[in-house]
Design a protein around this motif. Structure first.
Motif, mmCIF file in Angstrom:
data_model
loop_
_atom_site.group_PDB
_atom_site.id
_atom_site.type_symbol
_atom_site.label_atom_id
_atom_site.label_comp_id
_atom_site.label_asym_id
_atom_site.label_seq_id
_atom_site.Cartn_x
_atom_site.Cartn_y
_atom_site.Cartn_z
ATOM 1 N N ASP A 77 -4.349 9.730 -1.972
ATOM 2 C CA ASP A 77 -5.012 10.856 -1.306
ATOM 3 C C ASP A 77 -5.656 11.837 -2.279
ATOM 4 O O ASP A 77 -6.248 12.818 -1.873
ATOM 5 N N MET A 78 -5.479 11.616 -3.562
ATOM 6 C CA MET A 78 -5.948 12.634 -4.510
ATOM 7 C C MET A 78 -7.006 12.068 -5.439
ATOM 8 O O MET A 78 -7.056 10.876 -5.714
ATOM 9 N N THR A 118 0.827 -1.202 0.000
ATOM 10 C CA THR A 118 0.000 0.000 0.000
ATOM 11 C C THR A 118 0.861 1.251 0.000
ATOM 12 O O THR A 118 0.354 2.351 -0.143
ATOM 13 N N SER A 119 2.177 1.066 0.152
ATOM 14 C CA SER A 119 3.067 2.215 0.253
ATOM 15 C C SER A 119 3.215 2.919 -1.102
ATOM 16 O O SER A 119 3.740 2.353 -2.055
ATOM 17 N N TYR A 120 2.709 4.135 -1.163
ATOM 18 C CA TYR A 120 2.758 4.886 -2.423
ATOM 19 C C TYR A 120 4.187 5.260 -2.818
ATOM 20 O O TYR A 120 4.584 5.058 -3.975
ATOM 21 N N PRO A 121 4.997 5.804 -1.881
ATOM 22 C CA PRO A 121 6.375 6.134 -2.279
ATOM 23 C C PRO A 121 7.146 4.924 -2.779
ATOM 24 O O PRO A 121 7.951 5.037 -3.714
ATOM 25 N N PHE A 122 6.850 3.748 -2.206
ATOM 26 C CA PHE A 122 7.547 2.544 -2.689
ATOM 27 C C PHE A 122 7.203 2.269 -4.140
ATOM 28 O O PHE A 122 8.066 1.950 -4.960
ATOM 29 N N MET A 123 5.905 2.402 -4.469
ATOM 30 C CA MET A 123 5.484 2.147 -5.846
ATOM 31 C C MET A 123 6.144 3.129 -6.816
ATOM 32 O O MET A 123 6.533 2.763 -7.921
ATOM 33 N N ILE A 124 6.264 4.384 -6.362
ATOM 34 C CA ILE A 124 6.926 5.372 -7.215
ATOM 35 C C ILE A 124 8.354 4.933 -7.500
ATOM 36 O O ILE A 124 8.790 4.871 -8.658
ATOM 37 N N LEU A 125 9.066 4.578 -6.438
ATOM 38 C CA LEU A 125 10.474 4.225 -6.630
ATOM 39 C C LEU A 125 10.619 2.942 -7.447
ATOM 40 O O LEU A 125 11.526 2.827 -8.270
ATOM 41 N N GLU A 181 11.427 15.304 -6.670
ATOM 42 C CA GLU A 181 10.368 14.464 -6.121
ATOM 43 C C GLU A 181 10.847 13.049 -5.833
ATOM 44 O O GLU A 181 10.389 12.414 -4.889
ATOM 45 N N VAL A 182 11.763 12.546 -6.672
ATOM 46 C CA VAL A 182 12.295 11.211 -6.398
ATOM 47 C C VAL A 182 13.063 11.229 -5.077
ATOM 48 O O VAL A 182 12.916 10.332 -4.238
ATOM 49 N N LEU A 183 13.828 12.286 -4.867
ATOM 50 C CA LEU A 183 14.545 12.413 -3.599
ATOM 51 C C LEU A 183 13.551 12.433 -2.434
ATOM 52 O O LEU A 183 13.764 11.815 -1.400
ATOM 53 N N LYS A 184 12.429 13.133 -2.655
ATOM 54 C CA LYS A 184 11.414 13.231 -1.608
ATOM 55 C C LYS A 184 10.827 11.854 -1.302
ATOM 56 O O LYS A 184 10.615 11.502 -0.151
ATOM 57 N N SER A 185 10.553 11.081 -2.384
ATOM 58 C CA SER A 185 10.006 9.744 -2.185
ATOM 59 C C SER A 185 10.955 8.857 -1.392
ATOM 60 O O SER A 185 10.537 8.095 -0.523
#
Lengths: 273, 220
Positions: free
Chosen positions: A246-247, A141-148, A262-266
């Motif tokens: 969330d959007m 369910t982790s969104y940042p994980f999916m991004i990375l 944004e990648v750094l943020k993730s």
């Protein structure tokens, strides 16, 4: 028909299309019309895999699959081919112009075919990573994980595709310089077996050691970096591909920040900062 | 008895399993090995806190599923990269080497199962049981790489690029396999709770969970 097109892409992947004899005249003559279609399909397949995160996440929640999630999947399937097409649109003109400026004999059609072949390689690799992405979509369910994870998959595909491009470019220059293959027989005592082995190991990612048209190759080398940066930023402009939990669904988001920030943020978010 | 001897061939990385020989026969052998030996270790895993029939049965089924599902998910990218490196002609042989190694992994797990039983008999802690199984899986995975290297040796000799493919496979397989193991929980099963095939609401992501635990550990 379809099968024939897939065979064309397979030929490119195997490296058949870019062996030295095929490049003798400094042209790239492989048929790429079908490859374009196949690349488009493969890109859409990966887009669907990316959108699966939104579908699966909502399917298991109380709301059931929402319209937003379905739209996200459709949008991803449309936008993924678009991403590569637009990146090519942005980077192709300057590539051709500089390529001609430094005196390369590559025609417009040859450069075009070369790039279609490159995108075909990228899409094949990307689509082959699709099942792994779906599996993680289903289980995390982790969104940042999916991004990375998606960034990693796209990077792997991108790097292999660009490596393919540079190798082909190198061979092309070699063929133009009419250097016979295998290249140099430096040591007579090294034996024929080794030479034969060298010849047998031929693939689309072969390194080559020969005199190259350094200027034209340098243009392509610089272009590879430009393509990577432009592609990354293009993906940022075209987001969302995955769909933040969330959007609400939108086709595009507001255009601010950049891919790299944004990648750094993730990464920071995943690490729990 | 005869087939038991042939299982021994897997451990000795006999060549007929990968190249030449009867492919149908070697396929049956490795699949059979994975189901039987993987199943045995799975049931041992599920026997924590006394023999619970369903937990043992589920774990026995899930261990071969874990290996097979990880294999299937990792195969497409392995196929494309193999082709890209010009090794398509050896693809079948590479897959046979990989599958045989997975069978070898289950045999190694099986051979370590008495230690797991001894641990279960000696200690009651559920957390310790998890950690011990983690240790066993780590040992088995690391030692099965030995086997993979032996199976791969003829391939690498014919083309050094197979070495790269072997390592790529290990990276993809480990990455997917760790998450797969997480998703297919529970393998051990908390004693006293109802036995389920899957743990409800416990999907999540192995990597982010581990990071969160590490973060808590460092932060606290």
């Amino acid at each position: 028909m379809m099968l024939k097109w897939f065979r064309q892409l397979d030929g490119i992947l195997r490296g058949d299309a870019i062996q030295i004899p095929a490049l003798k005249h400094g042209r790239i003559d492989m048929p790429v019309g079908g490859v374009m279609v196949v690349a488009l399909i493969l890109a859409m397949v990966y887009g669907v895999c990316m959108g699966a995160y939104a579908i699966i996440r909502t399917a298991w929640s109380d709301t059931g699959v929402t319209d937003d999630a379905v739209m996200q999947m459709v949008a991803s399937a449309v936008k993924l081919p678009l991403l590569f097409f637009l990146t090519l649109v942005v980077t192709f003109p300057s590539l051709y112009v500089f390529n001609a400026l430094v005196g390369s004999r590559l025609s417009l059609a040859s450069v075009g075919r070369l790039l279609v072949a490159m995108v075909g390689v990228m899409m094949a690799v990307l689509a082959s990573l699709g099942p792994i992405v779906v599996f993680f979509s289903a289980s995390t369910t982790s969104y940042p994980f999916m991004i990375l994870l998606n960034v990693t998959a796209a990077s792997i595909a991108g790097i292999l595709g660009l490596a393919f491009l540079l190798r082909t470019m190198g061979r092309l220059v070699m063929a133009q310089n009419r250097i016979d293959f295998p290249v140099v027989q430096t040591d007579e005592e090294s034996g024929d077996i080794a030479q034969e082995d060298e010849q047998q190991i031929s693939s689309s990612l072969d390194p080559f050691q020969a005199h190259t048209d350094t200027k034209a190759t340098a243009v392509f080398k610089i272009w590879v970096v430009v393509f990577a940066v432009a592609g990354a930023q293009m993906s940022w402009v075209l987001r969302p591909f995955i769909g933040s939990p969330d959007m609400e669904f939108t086709w595009f988001r507001e255009r601010n920040s950049s891919f790299f920030l944004e990648v750094l943020k993730s990464i920071a978010e995943l690490l729990g900062a | 008895m005869n087939s038991l001897l042939r299982v021994d061939d897997i451990l000795r990385a006999k060549r007929w399993l990968v190249r030449g020989g009867n492919h149908a026969r070697s396929l049956i052998l490795v699949v059979w090995t994975m189901i039987v030996f993987g199943g045995i270790y799975g049931s041992v895993m599920g026997s924590f806190g006394g023999a619970r029939f369903y937990q043992m049965l589920f774990s026995a089924m899930k261990l071969p599923i874990l290996l097979a599902a990880t294999f299937i998910l990792s195969l497409p990218s392995f196929f494309v990269v193999t082709t890209l490196l010009g090794l398509r002609d050896d693809f079948a042989a590479s897959v046979r080497a990989i599958v045989a190694t997975q069978a070898g992994l289950t045999i190694i797990l099986f051979s370590l199962s008495p230690f797991t039983l001894l641990w279960y008999v000696s200690f009651d802690s559920y957390d310790a049981a998890i950690l011990f199984n983690l240790l066993i899986f780590t040992i088995a995975s690391v030692s099965s790489q030995w086997l993979l290297r032996r199976f791969y040796r003829p391939l690498i000799l014919s083309n050094p690029r197979h070495r790269l493919m072997m390592w790529s496979w290990l990276v993809i397989y480990a990455f997917v396999g760790i998450q797969m193991g997480w998703v297919l929980r529970p393998f051990i099963g908390y004693p006293g709770t109802a036995t389920t095939f899957f743990r409800a609401g416990a999907w999540g992501n192995a990597y982010s969970e581990v990071l969160q635990i590490a973060w808590r550990f460092l932060g606290a």
